[in-house]
Write a protein that holds these residues in place. Structure first.
Motif, PDB file in Angstrom:
ATOM      1  N   ARG A 184       1.121  -1.283  -0.204  1.00  0.00           N
ATOM      2  CA  ARG A 184       0.137  -0.216  -0.053  1.00  0.00           C
ATOM      3  C   ARG A 184       0.567   1.438   0.543  1.00  0.00           C
ATOM      4  N   ILE A 185       1.941   1.365   0.426  1.00  0.00           N
ATOM      5  CA  ILE A 185       3.006   2.221   0.818  1.00  0.00           C
ATOM      6  C   ILE A 185       3.428   1.728  -0.757  1.00  0.00           C
ATOM      7  N   ALA A 186       4.057   1.292  -1.937  1.00  0.00           N
ATOM      8  CA  ALA A 186       3.920   1.605  -2.809  1.00  0.00           C
ATOM      9  C   ALA A 186       3.551   2.146  -4.104  1.00  0.00           C
ATOM     10  N   ALA A 187       1.825   2.290  -3.525  1.00  0.00           N
ATOM     11  CA  ALA A 187       0.901   2.160  -4.403  1.00  0.00           C
ATOM     12  C   ALA A 187       0.424   3.104  -4.089  1.00  0.00           C
ATOM     13  N   VAL A 188       0.877   4.784  -3.562  1.00  0.00           N
ATOM     14  CA  VAL A 188       1.252   5.470  -3.624  1.00  0.00           C
ATOM     15  C   VAL A 188       1.924   6.705  -4.763  1.00  0.00           C
ATOM     16  N   THR A 189       2.749   5.208  -5.202  1.00  0.00           N
ATOM     17  CA  THR A 189       3.381   6.577  -6.557  1.00  0.00           C
ATOM     18  C   THR A 189       2.299   6.300  -7.532  1.00  0.00           C
ATOM     19  N   LEU A 190       3.076   7.293  -8.332  1.00  0.00           N
ATOM     20  CA  LEU A 190       1.812   7.342 -10.294  1.00  0.00           C
ATOM     21  C   LEU A 190       2.267   5.886 -10.872  1.00  0.00           C
ATOM     22  N   ARG A 191       3.502   5.651 -10.391  1.00  0.00           N
ATOM     23  CA  ARG A 191       3.665   3.903 -11.314  1.00  0.00           C
ATOM     24  C   ARG A 191       3.984   2.445 -10.283  1.00  0.00           C
ATOM     25  N   HIS A 192       3.246   1.512 -10.178  1.00  0.00           N
ATOM     26  CA  HIS A 192       3.072   0.422  -9.354  1.00  0.00           C
ATOM     27  C   HIS A 192       2.549  -0.634  -9.669  1.00  0.00           C
ATOM     28  N   ASP A 193       3.064  -1.560 -10.287  1.00  0.00           N
ATOM     29  CA  ASP A 193       3.030  -2.987 -10.775  1.00  0.00           C
ATOM     30  C   ASP A 193       2.412  -3.343  -9.345  1.00  0.00           C
ATOM     31  N   ALA A 194       1.052  -3.479  -9.029  1.00  0.00           N
ATOM     32  CA  ALA A 194       0.781  -4.278  -8.079  1.00  0.00           C
ATOM     33  C   ALA A 194       0.620  -5.352  -8.066  1.00  0.00           C
ATOM     34  N   GLU A 195       0.232  -6.352  -9.511  1.00  0.00           N
ATOM     35  CA  GLU A 195       0.448  -8.039  -8.733  1.00  0.00           C
ATOM     36  C   GLU A 195       2.244  -8.129  -8.824  1.00  0.00           C
ATOM     37  N   CYS A 218      10.925   3.330  -0.525  1.00  0.00           N
ATOM     38  CA  CYS A 218      11.632   3.968  -1.258  1.00  0.00           C
ATOM     39  C   CYS A 218      10.782   4.873  -2.002  1.00  0.00           C
ATOM     40  N   LEU A 219      10.105   5.803  -1.777  1.00  0.00           N
ATOM     41  CA  LEU A 219       9.647   7.092  -3.579  1.00  0.00           C
ATOM     42  C   LEU A 219      10.046   7.571  -3.972  1.00  0.00           C
ATOM     43  N   ALA A 220      10.588   7.727  -5.209  1.00  0.00           N
ATOM     44  CA  ALA A 220      11.087   8.828  -5.730  1.00  0.00           C
ATOM     45  C   ALA A 220      10.331   9.651  -6.541  1.00  0.00           C
ATOM     46  N   PHE A 221      11.103  10.733  -6.484  1.00  0.00           N
ATOM     47  CA  PHE A 221      10.615  12.019  -7.365  1.00  0.00           C
ATOM     48  C   PHE A 221      11.261  12.149  -8.140  1.00  0.00           C
ATOM     49  N   ARG A 222      10.370  12.875  -9.647  1.00  0.00           N
ATOM     50  CA  ARG A 222      11.297  13.809 -10.775  1.00  0.00           C
ATOM     51  C   ARG A 222      10.204  14.508 -11.106  1.00  0.00           C
ATOM     52  N   SER A 223      11.134  15.689 -11.193  1.00  0.00           N
ATOM     53  CA  SER A 223      11.055  17.562 -11.322  1.00  0.00           C
ATOM     54  C   SER A 223       9.504  16.727 -12.693  1.00  0.00           C
ATOM     55  N   GLY A 224       8.832  17.981 -12.149  1.00  0.00           N
ATOM     56  CA  GLY A 224       7.909  18.026 -13.206  1.00  0.00           C
ATOM     57  C   GLY A 224       6.669  17.035 -12.648  1.00  0.00           C
ATOM     58  N   LEU A 225       6.292  16.399 -11.906  1.00  0.00           N
ATOM     59  CA  LEU A 225       5.275  15.186 -11.556  1.00  0.00           C
ATOM     60  C   LEU A 225       4.673  15.820 -10.223  1.00  0.00           C
ATOM     61  N   ALA A 226       3.164  15.234 -10.484  1.00  0.00           N
ATOM     62  CA  ALA A 226       2.246  16.173  -9.223  1.00  0.00           C
ATOM     63  C   ALA A 226       2.997  15.213  -8.032  1.00  0.00           C
ATOM     64  N   ARG A 227       2.810  14.306  -7.787  1.00  0.00           N
ATOM     65  CA  ARG A 227       3.675  13.286  -6.282  1.00  0.00           C
ATOM     66  C   ARG A 227       5.048  12.167  -6.936  1.00  0.00           C
ATOM     67  N   ALA A 228       4.684  11.561  -5.877  1.00  0.00           N
ATOM     68  CA  ALA A 228       5.973  10.451  -6.210  1.00  0.00           C
ATOM     69  C   ALA A 228       5.817   9.612  -7.351  1.00  0.00           C
ATOM     70  N   ALA A 229       6.948   8.931  -8.434  1.00  0.00           N
ATOM     71  CA  ALA A 229       7.135   8.819  -9.390  1.00  0.00           C
ATOM     72  C   ALA A 229       7.103   7.087  -9.408  1.00  0.00           C
ATOM     73  N   GLU A 230       7.562   6.567  -8.068  1.00  0.00           N
ATOM     74  CA  GLU A 230       7.970   5.301  -8.270  1.00  0.00           C
ATOM     75  C   GLU A 230       7.792   5.340  -7.015  1.00  0.00           C
ATOM     76  N   ALA A 231       8.861   3.748  -5.852  1.00  0.00           N
ATOM     77  CA  ALA A 231       8.860   3.079  -4.503  1.00  0.00           C
ATOM     78  C   ALA A 231       9.542   1.841  -5.735  1.00  0.00           C
ATOM     79  N   THR A 232      10.246   1.609  -4.671  1.00  0.00           N
ATOM     80  CA  THR A 232      11.605   0.473  -4.296  1.00  0.00           C
ATOM     81  C   THR A 232      11.441  -0.186  -2.569  1.00  0.00           C
TER      82      THR A 232
END
Length: 316
Positions: A184-195, A218-232
């Motif tokens: 669920r933490i990882a799923a707060v990001t824009l790109r998340h393959d839950a399966e 780990c939540l990774a942010f990239r310039s120009g995006l509205a929220r974290a891009a992806e999670a590890t």
């Protein structure tokens, strides 16, 4: 070798000191106080070798001297010092990552773990504002806080580059989390393959439903995006397995499922282990980034340099 020369060029002065029976200045990197770890990311055609080390108060060679730009780091550095209102200077770790034939990537990590939580949150908010990522952080923070469970911010990291793909990363340490919670933490990001993420976690955790001791998100942010891009998500294998042998088998199964031949991983682990895998504990963490890129698995090795594990009192 070129790789050896490059590594020596960026290591801090302590790298030239002899290793004694105990660390002269214990580090938080490893349980025994040794200030470095090695990791390998297995995605792509060529694996990426990474070395992370604690600066232990020393300055390292500026990446700018090697043609890297550091404006992003310069904008936030003071935030993590007493001049920025913090109770003490944040411990600074440095990392180099090299995936031949690409250029080396430098990263800086600020350890927030010595501070009260209010100072950690204030420092992160200020740093994200300085990087024009305040909106993305506010949105992501609210989503994380809506996930039930206990966790704390532990690190803030920046890629030392100004390219569009450079990341800012915020690390949470989870306490008592199960696999569903870290997903669920990882799923707060824009790109998340839950399966894919759930299958990876189950492979590493075996029969257990919990995420083990102190799993990291780990939540990774990239310039120009509205929220974290992806999670590890990082799972601690010594807590989830009985030995390196079992940890290697589960990690190899994950790599195979992700389309990566696990042969090189098996050979590397066997070469690094100080003895039989049934008796060793060098594979500390395995991470999985569920952002749609197959094989995005990283294995983290910590070496048994000193004879005993340090307590939190030893580490300060």
């Amino acid at each position: 070798m070129r790789a050896t020369r490059l590594l020596r060029a960026v290591l801090p002065p302590w790298a030239h000191e002899r290793i004694g029976a105990a660390p002269a200045e214990p580090s938080y990197v490893a349980d025994d106080g040794f200030p470095a770890e090695m990791s390998v990311n297995w995605s792509g055609r060529h694996p990426e070798l990474r070395v992370l080390f604690d600066n232990l108060g020393h300055d390292v060679v500026s990446p700018a001297d090697n043609g890297f730009t550091t404006r992003r780091s310069d904008r936030v550095r003071e935030t993590f010092t007493p001049r920025g209102g913090r109770p003490s200077p944040a411990p600074v770790w440095h990392s180099i990552a090299w995936r031949p034939p690409s250029a080396i990537v430098h990263k800086t990590y600020y350890g927030l773990y010595p501070w009260p939580h209010a100072h950690r949150e204030a420092a992160v908010a200020e740093a994200m504002a300085r990087l024009d990522m305040a909106e993305a952080w506010d949105d992501t923070r609210r989503r994380v806080e809506a996930v039930e469970g206990e966790r704390e911010i532990e690190f803030f990291a920046v890629d030392l580059a100004d390219e569009a793909e450079a990341r800012v990363k915020i690390y949470y340490r989870n306490h008592g989390a199960d696999l569903a919670e870290v997903d669920r933490i990882a799923a707060v990001t824009l790109r998340h393959d839950a399966e894919g993420a759930r299958a990876a976690y189950r492979t590493l955790a075996g029969e257990r439903a919990d995420a083990g001791e102190a799993a990291l998100s780990c939540l990774a942010f990239r310039s120009g995006l509205a929220r974290a891009a992806e999670a590890t998500t990082y799972l601690r294998l010594p807590d989830l397995t009985s030995s390196d042998q079992e940890a290697v088998e589960r990690t190899a199964a994950l790599l195979h499922r992700e389309g990566v031949d696990p042969g090189r991983f098996r050979l590397l682990t066997a070469a690094l282990a100080p003895g039989p895998l049934t008796e060793s504990r060098i594979l500390e963490l395995v991470s999985y980034r569920a952002a749609g890129r197959r094989g995005d698995v990283t294995t983290y090795f910590r070496f048994p340099v000193y004879h005993r594990a340090l307590s939190p009192v030893d580490l300060g």
